[in-house]
Enzyme design. Sequence first.
Site, mmCIF file in Angstrom:
data_model
loop_
_atom_site.group_PDB
_atom_site.id
_atom_site.type_symbol
_atom_site.label_atom_id
_atom_site.label_comp_id
_atom_site.label_asym_id
_atom_site.label_seq_id
_atom_site.Cartn_x
_atom_site.Cartn_y
_atom_site.Cartn_z
ATOM 1 N N ASP A 410 -1.636 4.059 -3.121
ATOM 2 C CA ASP A 410 -1.228 5.131 -2.205
ATOM 3 C C ASP A 410 -0.987 4.319 -0.609
ATOM 4 O O ASP A 410 -1.550 3.022 -0.659
ATOM 5 C CB ASP A 410 -2.042 6.243 -1.994
ATOM 6 C CG ASP A 410 -1.420 7.181 -0.913
ATOM 7 O OD1 ASP A 410 -0.562 7.578 -0.770
ATOM 8 O OD2 ASP A 410 -2.377 8.026 -0.584
ATOM 9 N N GLU A 413 3.660 1.686 2.102
ATOM 10 C CA GLU A 413 4.858 1.778 2.551
ATOM 11 C C GLU A 413 5.080 0.369 3.492
ATOM 12 O O GLU A 413 6.238 0.101 3.487
ATOM 13 C CB GLU A 413 5.429 2.969 3.200
ATOM 14 C CG GLU A 413 5.624 4.241 2.661
ATOM 15 C CD GLU A 413 4.355 4.660 2.035
ATOM 16 O OE1 GLU A 413 3.239 4.767 2.511
ATOM 17 O OE2 GLU A 413 4.313 5.334 0.681
ATOM 18 N N ASP A 484 4.032 13.389 -0.912
ATOM 19 C CA ASP A 484 3.753 14.579 -0.305
ATOM 20 C C ASP A 484 4.844 15.484 -0.294
ATOM 21 O O ASP A 484 5.093 15.924 0.760
ATOM 22 C CB ASP A 484 2.901 14.188 1.024
ATOM 23 C CG ASP A 484 1.858 13.288 0.712
ATOM 24 O OD1 ASP A 484 1.162 13.310 -0.390
ATOM 25 O OD2 ASP A 484 1.166 12.850 1.831
#
Length: 753
Positions: A410, A413, A484
Amino acid sequence: MFDYGKIKSYKAVGNEVSIEFENIVGKITVVTEDIINVFAPHESEDHRSKAIEGDKYNGARFEVAESDGAVCIKTDKLEAKVYDGYKVDFYDRDGKMLCRDYRGKAENSASKNTLDAAQIAAREAEGHKIDIRKKYKIEVFKQIDGDECFYGLGEKTGYLNKRGYDYEMWNTDNASPHVETFRRLYKSLPFFITLKNDCVFGLFFDNTYLSSFDMATANADYYRYGVNDGNLDYYFIGGENMPKIVENYTYLTGRMNLPQLWTLGYHQSRWGYITEDDFREVADGMRKNDIPCDVLHYDIDYMDGFRVFTFDPKHHPDPAAFLAEMKQKGFRAVTIVDPGVKVDTNYSVYNEGLEKGYFAKDAFSGNVYINKVWPGKSAYPDFGNPEVRKWWGENHKVLLDAGADGIWNDMNEPASFEGELPADVIFTDEGRVTNHAEMHNVYGHEMCRATYEGVKKLTGKRPFVLTRACYSGTQKYALVWTGDNTSIWYNLQMAIEQLCNLGLSGMAFAATDIGGFCGNTTPELLTRWIQMACFSPMCRNHCCSELRQEPWVFGEPYLSIYRKFVKLRYKFIPYLYNTFRTCTQTGMPVMRPLVLMYEKDENVKQINDEFMIGDSILVAPVVGQGQTRRMIYLPEGEWYDYITGEKVSGNKWFIREAPIDVCPMYIRSGAILPTFAPQSYIGEIDNDETLYLEVYGENGKYIHYQDNGTDFAYLDGAYNEYEIVNCNGEVSVKQTHTGYEKPYKNTKITYIK
Ligand code: MIG
């Protein structure tokens, strides 16, 4: 925009044709007869591709000639004609125009109505955000002829057909409700397919810097790619139909390996399970409520103060014992690993990384660059460095030794709480020093690569690496979920388009958080979500809301409906697995928009809310609140309503009732579907004992694949294959490949006629 100037000369060497323009030397490379690369070294002479590994040139023959002021490069399938100004037009071998560069002015077709600076300022003062169209140093304009539909570009928000959208590739963590106006999300998959009435082709823009894709919004006469840094480096990908384009794109960027069988089961997660008892309660809830389930996900709270590769000693004092207990009950563990390493001089991962220079560095001071994520002040591993990847991979031993079966990446990015990392933060690309601007969009990619390689080495099994951020080619290492999302109906509907477009972009193994991650779901939304997602490539319920959303929280009738659909998924796991097998061979996605299979049918080009799983199952879920019937389009051929068994002819629209417990599903006549007997988790019973088949219609043929579902032995031939033929209702099963030591002992066939 860069001015290339006129063509001065050209020269062919090997599979490359250098074209000398007045201001730069461009290079056209023949990769295969279907794939041609267009390149200009604005930044470097080499491609520096992170997506493509190894030389993909397959020896394709080609000819080069000059004609009408163009340098023409012709393979057995395609012809590229290169003109002054580096305009490139693509034709098929017979001279049919496929794709040409736009020659007109690059201006907004509605420019007369453009706002002036004062008007923009006034609007922004009130809180509106006006997106100003930027100009880029490197721009590619492709002519719109009128009939184009665009597909791909990864998980971008909006409908299936990307025409009329304007996106940017810059991996972005954004937890506000994902809606159509978003231009950025977590992933960068700069590939799309252009479908026209008489042809289809793909374009892959392999440049990791922030790039822009205007799919005919500014001007109805062109679609445009733009980027300010790196090279002009794109691939024209031909092929006779959409599946062939996807096959060629995944030839170039790679294909996934087979998943372990258990990963196709149902996954339950929630950011909020903290203690061992929390997990026990969920696990027991699954069994007590008779919901099949194979996997529980361990979100960030299992760690010691969010330090990666640790367990919280208070809540997880003996993780090995606990995870063994869970495994006993049939539950696998997927543990989350974020990239941010907590700054803490008492923490070995930080100390080692610091000592060895494994973290990204501040450009000004040369010190480790620090930002804030869950652990507080954190350093960012420099995953572009092979040594860092090796180190990171090895660190997974702690988790795997404790019994983790899969890893969830997770925040890669990379996300950061104190503003975005500056463009000049120092990163590595293999042996070369570079910066955040170049490595941002591949940060997740390199992290997954590190994780994949580490887990593979430590376990010998097919790694399960679930990632939020990725770049083209990440499919070789990881599967993805769409981050999300929110518990809103639009996000359920959009999930179909996202998963279908991800599949077309090479990421066939993909999921959305069932029920919605942010916000509180409703019983109806959760029910409709599982009906859709039980067919999606990966099936995980995950959330962080105040209200919980395990299958049983809303009681009846929702619990029974949820159970029915999870069981349906488990029934079809062998069929899903076979579809994954095909994907590893051709890139053909598991979850497919109808247009992928019926591209000549005008009716399906814009169907957003139906999809196919493999060749034979069409799903038409309800994605609107309060809706109890829906319009369905069935493509050509004969179909069976899965619920009633009734035969329906395709090539038509009709209305079907779909009360809350119904998800319309159609099986193609001729289908042969392998199924599993009921079980609460995969392997609870011996699935190699009996081959169960559902046979639809009078004639059909199917290849069924079987292996140990675990490791890479299948690559050395350790698998069985069976050719199943239905000839006028007579079914025969013939083993056509032997290599896995547990061939079926029995066959059980159900006929649906
Ligand atoms: O900033 O780990 O998308 O699935 O539960 C939030 C906590 C960090 C974001 C992920 C989500 C996960 C959550 N994470």
